[in-house]
Design a protein around this motif. Sequence first.
Motif, PDB file in Angstrom:
ATOM      1  N   UNK A  24       2.707   6.119 -11.572  1.00 36.37           N
ATOM      2  CA  UNK A  24       2.664   7.563 -11.830  1.00 36.37           C
ATOM      3  C   UNK A  24       2.093   8.380 -10.669  1.00 36.37           C
ATOM      4  N   UNK A  25       1.627   7.718  -9.606  1.00 31.68           N
ATOM      5  CA  UNK A  25       1.039   8.421  -8.465  1.00 31.68           C
ATOM      6  C   UNK A  25       2.055   8.740  -7.374  1.00 31.68           C
ATOM      7  N   UNK A  26       3.329   8.502  -7.641  1.00 36.55           N
ATOM      8  CA  UNK A  26       4.363   8.845  -6.670  1.00 36.55           C
ATOM      9  C   UNK A  26       5.655   9.161  -7.400  1.00 36.55           C
ATOM     10  N   UNK A  27       6.584   9.742  -6.650  1.00 39.38           N
ATOM     11  CA  UNK A  27       7.887  10.090  -7.207  1.00 39.38           C
ATOM     12  C   UNK A  27       8.973   9.492  -6.317  1.00 39.38           C
ATOM     13  N   UNK A  28      10.122   9.178  -6.951  1.00 44.28           N
ATOM     14  CA  UNK A  28      11.230   8.555  -6.225  1.00 44.28           C
ATOM     15  C   UNK A  28      12.524   9.301  -6.525  1.00 44.28           C
ATOM     16  N   UNK A  29      13.242   9.627  -5.461  1.00 48.86           N
ATOM     17  CA  UNK A  29      14.596  10.176  -5.558  1.00 48.86           C
ATOM     18  C   UNK A  29      15.504   9.195  -4.824  1.00 48.86           C
ATOM     19  N   UNK A  37       0.828  -1.209   0.000  1.00 47.93           N
ATOM     20  CA  UNK A  37       0.000   0.000   0.000  1.00 47.93           C
ATOM     21  C   UNK A  37       0.866   1.264   0.000  1.00 47.93           C
ATOM     22  N   UNK A  38       1.934   1.252  -0.747  1.00 48.14           N
ATOM     23  CA  UNK A  38       2.924   2.338  -0.745  1.00 48.14           C
ATOM     24  C   UNK A  38       2.301   3.721  -0.924  1.00 48.14           C
ATOM     25  N   UNK A  39       1.399   3.886  -1.858  1.00 49.52           N
ATOM     26  CA  UNK A  39       0.824   5.216  -2.119  1.00 49.52           C
ATOM     27  C   UNK A  39      -0.008   5.726  -0.947  1.00 49.52           C
ATOM     28  N   UNK A  40      -0.422   4.842  -0.060  1.00 47.63           N
ATOM     29  CA  UNK A  40      -1.246   5.240   1.087  1.00 47.63           C
ATOM     30  C   UNK A  40      -0.412   5.634   2.306  1.00 47.63           C
TER      31      UNK A  40
END
Length: 126
Positions: free
Chosen positions: A109-114, A28-31
């Motif tokens: 596409x609902x999250x970003x990663x650095x 559930x990463x986006x949550x």
Amino acid sequence: MWPDVEAELVAWLKAQLNVRHLTDLPTNLTEVLPINQVQRIGGDDDSIRLDRALVTVDSYAADRAAASLLARRTRDKLVNQLRGVQTAAAVFGRVSTLSAPAWRPYENPNLRRMGATYEIYFHPVS
């Protein structure tokens, strides 16, 4: 026995940044954003007591600005404050940045990663 550098860093960074840190991403990463994923990707030791870990930290957030801020805050803590820290199992020495925080693609596409990669020296407490 060598300490689990991932476990030690996860606990220390969580206390420093008050953000969820882990080694495996949840389903559930986006949550549960923002989140930092800490993983040892290599390194070596001196066969006696000193370990040189190569550690990657991926910072996930809802947008690029938030992911960048978390990655930069994490870098600051690791490079400027980890040296000399003693946890229950490890004593940390020199920390250097091998690859500074930078954009890393991610299929959702609902999250970003650095992400960034660090060289971290440590040894067992006893």
